[in-house]
Design an enzyme around this catalytic site. Structure first.
Site, short mmCIF file in Angstrom:
data_model
loop_
_atom_site.label_atom_id
_atom_site.label_comp_id
_atom_site.label_asym_id
_atom_site.label_seq_id
_atom_site.Cartn_x
_atom_site.Cartn_y
_atom_site.Cartn_z
N THR A 31 0.84 -1.21 0.00
CA THR A 31 0.00 0.00 0.00
C THR A 31 0.87 1.25 0.00
O THR A 31 0.64 2.21 -0.74
CB THR A 31 -0.96 0.00 1.21
OG1 THR A 31 -1.60 -1.27 1.30
CG2 THR A 31 -1.99 1.10 1.09
N GLY A 82 1.34 1.59 6.07
CA GLY A 82 0.22 0.65 6.06
C GLY A 82 0.13 -0.10 7.37
O GLY A 82 0.80 0.23 8.35
N GLU A 103 10.03 0.97 11.06
CA GLU A 103 8.74 1.64 10.96
C GLU A 103 8.38 2.29 12.28
O GLU A 103 7.95 3.44 12.34
CB GLU A 103 7.65 0.65 10.55
CG GLU A 103 7.76 0.18 9.11
CD GLU A 103 6.77 -0.92 8.77
OE1 GLU A 103 6.37 -1.67 9.69
OE2 GLU A 103 6.39 -1.03 7.59
O1 DER Z 1 5.07 -4.69 7.31
C1 DER Z 1 4.32 -3.73 7.50
O2 DER Z 1 4.18 -3.20 8.62
C2 DER Z 1 3.48 -3.23 6.36
O3 DER Z 1 3.17 -1.87 6.53
C3 DER Z 1 2.21 -4.08 6.35
O4 DER Z 1 1.72 -4.03 7.64
C4 DER Z 1 1.19 -3.62 5.36
O5 DER Z 1 1.61 -4.09 4.13
P1 DER Z 1 0.61 -4.14 2.89
O6 DER Z 1 0.25 -2.69 2.61
O7 DER Z 1 1.45 -4.75 1.80
O8 DER Z 1 -0.58 -4.96 3.28
#
Ligand code: DER
Length: 223
Positions: A31, A82, A103
């Protein structure tokens, strides 16, 4: 609208939170990749980005966006990322992309965390999605036993036939069977265990805003 379409919708919608002339905090995942691709249209209006993974750094740089190290910048206005699960308080499960440690660091350095997700991620209570936990390799077995003692199952994440190694050189346990009644208490408790680097529950670094992609468009949730 496909799930991919919903990710594109929210990735583009997140541009409204980017402050011209500033450095934007950028997360990791499919995302966020839609957000990065949309951010390219603003690359001359921003100073650059701080990234939460090697993968996001590569994507940003390939689009001509300058990437700064966390230690080179002060507080950021906004962090866009995301999640694997989002609850009604803005508490998150993150780490599906194995980037949870960086993150959480960039989220902590940002004044506002704007989470972008398709509506499949919204849950009433966290824990259906396995909780990722980044662990120093020598502590993997003991941390696995500690989760077993609370009735949960921790599985070492593999990639290409070997234990996954994160950008920080550590391993990831994916934990199922948890009842996370109090995400703040759970994050605090597991953070204390020797060898745990990061818990993939973002309660202290929760989202303040969620742009949720739905069949009827983008819903803005505030927490
Ligand atoms: O690894 C992470 O924290 C990503 O943000 C994950 O939580 C969301 O990934 P996606 O957008 O591919 O579902």
């Amino acid at each position: 609208l496909s799930q991919d379409d919903l990710k594109t919708l929210v990735g583009q919608a997140a541009l409204q939170y980017v402050v011209p002339g500033e450095i934007v905090g950028v997360g990791t995942g499919s995302t966020v990749n839609k957000f990065i691709d949309a951010l390219a249209s603003m690359k001359d209006q921003i100073k650059g980005a701080v990234s939460s993974s090697v993968a996001s750094t590569a994507r940003l740089q390939a689009l001509g966006i300058t990437v700064f190290d966390c230690n080179e910048v002060a507080e950021l206005s906004v962090y866009i990322d995301g999640a694997d699960e989002i609850d009604p308080h803005g508490y998150l499960i993150k780490g599906g992309g194995a980037a949870l440690t960086r993150e959480k660091i960039v989220a902590a350095q940002s004044r506002q965390f704007v989470c972008i997700a398709d509506d499949s991620k919204l849950v009433q209570a966290l824990g259906k999605f396995p909780v990722p936990v980044e662990v120093i390799p020598m502590a993997v077995k003991r941390v696995t036993r500690q989760f077993a003692a609370m009735g949960a199952t921790a599985v070492l994440r593999f990639k290409d036939g070997a234990p996954l190694v994160t950008d920080n050189g550590q391993h990831i346990l994916d934990v199922t069977g948890l009842q996370i009644a109090d995400p703040l208490a759970f994050e605090s408790q597991v953070n204390q265990w020797p060898g745990v680097v990061t818990v993939g529950v973002f309660a202290f670094q929760k989202a303040q805003v969620c742009l949720l992609g739905t069949a009827s468009g983008v819903k803005t949730l505030t927490f």
